[in-house]
Scaffold this motif. Sequence first.
Motif, PDB file in Angstrom:
ATOM      1  N   UNK A   1     -31.610 -62.735  22.882  1.00  0.00           N
ATOM      2  CA  UNK A   1     -31.252 -62.149  24.180  1.00  0.00           C
ATOM      3  C   UNK A   1     -32.163 -62.665  25.295  1.00  0.00           C
ATOM      4  N   UNK A   2     -33.272 -63.256  24.917  1.00  0.00           N
ATOM      5  CA  UNK A   2     -34.203 -63.803  25.910  1.00  0.00           C
ATOM      6  C   UNK A   2     -33.728 -65.133  26.490  1.00  0.00           C
ATOM      7  N   UNK A   3     -32.667 -65.728  25.907  1.00  0.00           N
ATOM      8  CA  UNK A   3     -32.219 -67.056  26.352  1.00  0.00           C
ATOM      9  C   UNK A   3     -31.432 -66.965  27.659  1.00  0.00           C
ATOM     10  N   UNK A   4     -31.637 -67.949  28.525  1.00  0.00           N
ATOM     11  CA  UNK A   4     -30.733 -68.117  29.666  1.00  0.00           C
ATOM     12  C   UNK A   4     -29.407 -68.638  29.118  1.00  0.00           C
ATOM     13  N   UNK A   5     -28.288 -68.106  29.629  1.00  0.00           N
ATOM     14  CA  UNK A   5     -26.994 -68.568  29.135  1.00  0.00           C
ATOM     15  C   UNK A   5     -25.917 -68.359  30.194  1.00  0.00           C
ATOM     16  N   UNK A   6     -24.784 -69.008  29.999  1.00  0.00           N
ATOM     17  CA  UNK A   6     -23.669 -68.867  30.937  1.00  0.00           C
ATOM     18  C   UNK A   6     -22.349 -69.117  30.207  1.00  0.00           C
ATOM     19  N   UNK A   7     -21.266 -68.666  30.821  1.00  0.00           N
ATOM     20  CA  UNK A   7     -19.913 -68.993  30.332  1.00  0.00           C
ATOM     21  C   UNK A   7     -19.268 -69.843  31.418  1.00  0.00           C
ATOM     22  N   UNK A   8     -18.851 -71.056  31.048  1.00  0.00           N
ATOM     23  CA  UNK A   8     -18.288 -71.983  32.038  1.00  0.00           C
ATOM     24  C   UNK A   8     -16.871 -71.536  32.429  1.00  0.00           C
ATOM     25  N   UNK A   9     -16.402 -71.962  33.614  1.00  0.00           N
ATOM     26  CA  UNK A   9     -15.089 -71.503  34.090  1.00  0.00           C
ATOM     27  C   UNK A   9     -13.961 -71.791  33.090  1.00  0.00           C
ATOM     28  N   UNK A  10     -13.087 -70.794  32.928  1.00  0.00           N
ATOM     29  CA  UNK A  10     -11.886 -70.976  32.106  1.00  0.00           C
ATOM     30  C   UNK A  10     -10.786 -71.454  33.057  1.00  0.00           C
ATOM     31  N   UNK A  11     -10.440 -72.719  32.963  1.00  0.00           N
ATOM     32  CA  UNK A  11      -9.539 -73.322  33.942  1.00  0.00           C
ATOM     33  C   UNK A  11      -8.075 -73.290  33.505  1.00  0.00           C
ATOM     34  N   UNK A  12      -7.849 -73.084  32.196  1.00  0.00           N
ATOM     35  CA  UNK A  12      -6.463 -72.937  31.699  1.00  0.00           C
ATOM     36  C   UNK A  12      -6.455 -71.978  30.529  1.00  0.00           C
ATOM     37  N   UNK A  13      -5.401 -71.164  30.417  1.00  0.00           N
ATOM     38  CA  UNK A  13      -5.316 -70.226  29.307  1.00  0.00           C
ATOM     39  C   UNK A  13      -6.242 -69.038  29.503  1.00  0.00           C
ATOM     40  N   UNK A  14      -6.444 -68.299  28.433  1.00  0.00           N
ATOM     41  CA  UNK A  14      -7.272 -67.098  28.502  1.00  0.00           C
ATOM     42  C   UNK A  14      -8.294 -67.090  27.368  1.00  0.00           C
ATOM     43  N   UNK A  15      -9.494 -66.666  27.701  1.00  0.00           N
ATOM     44  CA  UNK A  15     -10.550 -66.545  26.692  1.00  0.00           C
ATOM     45  C   UNK A  15     -10.862 -65.060  26.515  1.00  0.00           C
ATOM     46  N   UNK A  16     -10.552 -64.526  25.328  1.00  0.00           N
ATOM     47  CA  UNK A  16     -10.900 -63.141  24.986  1.00  0.00           C
ATOM     48  C   UNK A  16     -12.045 -63.177  23.988  1.00  0.00           C
ATOM     49  N   UNK A  17     -12.983 -62.256  24.145  1.00  0.00           N
ATOM     50  CA  UNK A  17     -14.103 -62.195  23.207  1.00  0.00           C
ATOM     51  C   UNK A  17     -14.626 -60.773  23.131  1.00  0.00           C
ATOM     52  N   UNK A  18     -15.319 -60.492  22.036  1.00  0.00           N
ATOM     53  CA  UNK A  18     -16.084 -59.255  21.947  1.00  0.00           C
ATOM     54  C   UNK A  18     -17.548 -59.647  22.071  1.00  0.00           C
ATOM     55  N   UNK A  19     -18.336 -58.786  22.683  1.00  0.00           N
ATOM     56  CA  UNK A  19     -19.766 -59.106  22.835  1.00  0.00           C
ATOM     57  C   UNK A  19     -20.566 -57.826  22.683  1.00  0.00           C
ATOM     58  N   UNK A  20     -21.784 -57.988  22.154  1.00  0.00           N
ATOM     59  CA  UNK A  20     -22.641 -56.821  21.927  1.00  0.00           C
ATOM     60  C   UNK A  20     -24.073 -57.265  21.699  1.00  0.00           C
ATOM     61  N   UNK A  21     -24.964 -56.272  21.604  1.00  0.00           N
ATOM     62  CA  UNK A  21     -26.394 -56.564  21.453  1.00  0.00           C
ATOM     63  C   UNK A  21     -26.952 -55.803  20.258  1.00  0.00           C
ATOM     64  N   UNK A  22     -28.017 -56.374  19.719  1.00  0.00           N
ATOM     65  CA  UNK A  22     -28.621 -55.798  18.521  1.00  0.00           C
ATOM     66  C   UNK A  22     -30.123 -55.625  18.738  1.00  0.00           C
ATOM     67  N   UNK A  23     -30.617 -54.445  18.390  1.00  0.00           N
ATOM     68  CA  UNK A  23     -32.074 -54.291  18.259  1.00  0.00           C
ATOM     69  C   UNK A  23     -32.402 -54.496  16.798  1.00  0.00           C
ATOM     70  N   UNK A  24     -33.275 -55.468  16.527  1.00  0.00           N
ATOM     71  CA  UNK A  24     -33.610 -55.794  15.149  1.00  0.00           C
ATOM     72  C   UNK A  24     -34.786 -54.943  14.673  1.00  0.00           C
ATOM     73  N   UNK A  25     -34.842 -54.723  13.351  1.00  0.00           N
ATOM     74  CA  UNK A  25     -36.015 -54.052  12.772  1.00  0.00           C
ATOM     75  C   UNK A  25     -37.225 -54.978  12.773  1.00  0.00           C
ATOM     76  N   UNK A  26     -36.964 -56.296  12.972  1.00  0.00           N
ATOM     77  CA  UNK A  26     -38.053 -57.280  13.055  1.00  0.00           C
ATOM     78  C   UNK A  26     -37.984 -57.911  14.442  1.00  0.00           C
ATOM     79  N   UNK A  27     -38.893 -57.484  15.313  1.00  0.00           N
ATOM     80  CA  UNK A  27     -38.800 -57.914  16.716  1.00  0.00           C
ATOM     81  C   UNK A  27     -39.125 -59.399  16.887  1.00  0.00           C
ATOM     82  N   UNK A  28     -40.117 -59.886  16.129  1.00  0.00           N
ATOM     83  CA  UNK A  28     -40.576 -61.276  16.297  1.00  0.00           C
ATOM     84  C   UNK A  28     -39.490 -62.243  15.813  1.00  0.00           C
ATOM     85  N   UNK A  29     -39.002 -63.062  16.745  1.00  0.00           N
ATOM     86  CA  UNK A  29     -37.862 -63.914  16.424  1.00  0.00           C
ATOM     87  C   UNK A  29     -38.186 -64.957  15.355  1.00  0.00           C
ATOM     88  N   UNK A  30     -39.407 -65.525  15.404  1.00  0.00           N
ATOM     89  CA  UNK A  30     -39.743 -66.574  14.432  1.00  0.00           C
ATOM     90  C   UNK A  30     -39.883 -65.974  13.033  1.00  0.00           C
TER      91      UNK A  30
END
Length: 225
Positions: free
Chosen positions: A154-183
């Motif tokens: 979740x710390x990453x910079x990110x983006x979704x590029x323009x959808x120029x044709x058709x439709x993009x449907x997605x589900x999205x969510x976030x997780x708190x992990x029991x292990x915080x340290x990513x490495x």
Amino acid sequence: MLLCIPNVLTANEVAKLVEQLQSADCWEEGRRTAGAVAAQVKHNRQWMDGVQTGLSDFVLNKVQNNPEFISATLPKTILPPKFNAYTGGEHYGLHVDSALMHHPVLNESMRCDISATLFLCNPESYEGGELQIETPFGAQSIKLEAGSLVLYPSSSLHQVTPVTQGQRLASFFWIQSRVQDESVRASLYDLDQTIQVLRSLPTVPQEECLRLTGVYHNLLRRWVA
Ligand code: NI
């Protein structure tokens, strides 16, 4: 760690979900739920009542029963999945997800360690709509088959590029992990996946495999919170 998990949903499950998402006019401006900074670059629509309609629980149940998802995220709390739609040039500019979000069911805030996007449309059915995630190895462009999931910090910079044709449907969510340290989490995942492969081999040295499994659990005991 950026990880793609294929076939979290079957083609039938995707079709049912998409049918329900498209059957009613329950979409609102996505920027309503974004933080002040992200709202300036968020141009999409979100499904209003994923929790009430049971669609959130359906996705939640699928990921909670996916061994690779559990191994990679070691979830403590998962925010009820939401759904979004992009069409006609809609996009979500470069942003970072909030560190804290309110969990509507638990009625408390949770720390967001991992972001997840579950793709619901096949990549050839729309133009654009890549999820671009900045990583230490450069930007990664993700556009998966319907039913497949990507996990990223979740710390990453990110983006979704323009959808120029058709439709993009997605589900999205976030997780708190029991292990915080990513490495640490990434190493535990590597170890667990390696053990799973060893255990699936026709001839496995039983005692060594058992000891390795013990090492995994003892490391998990050391790091879990
Ligand atoms: Ni985001």
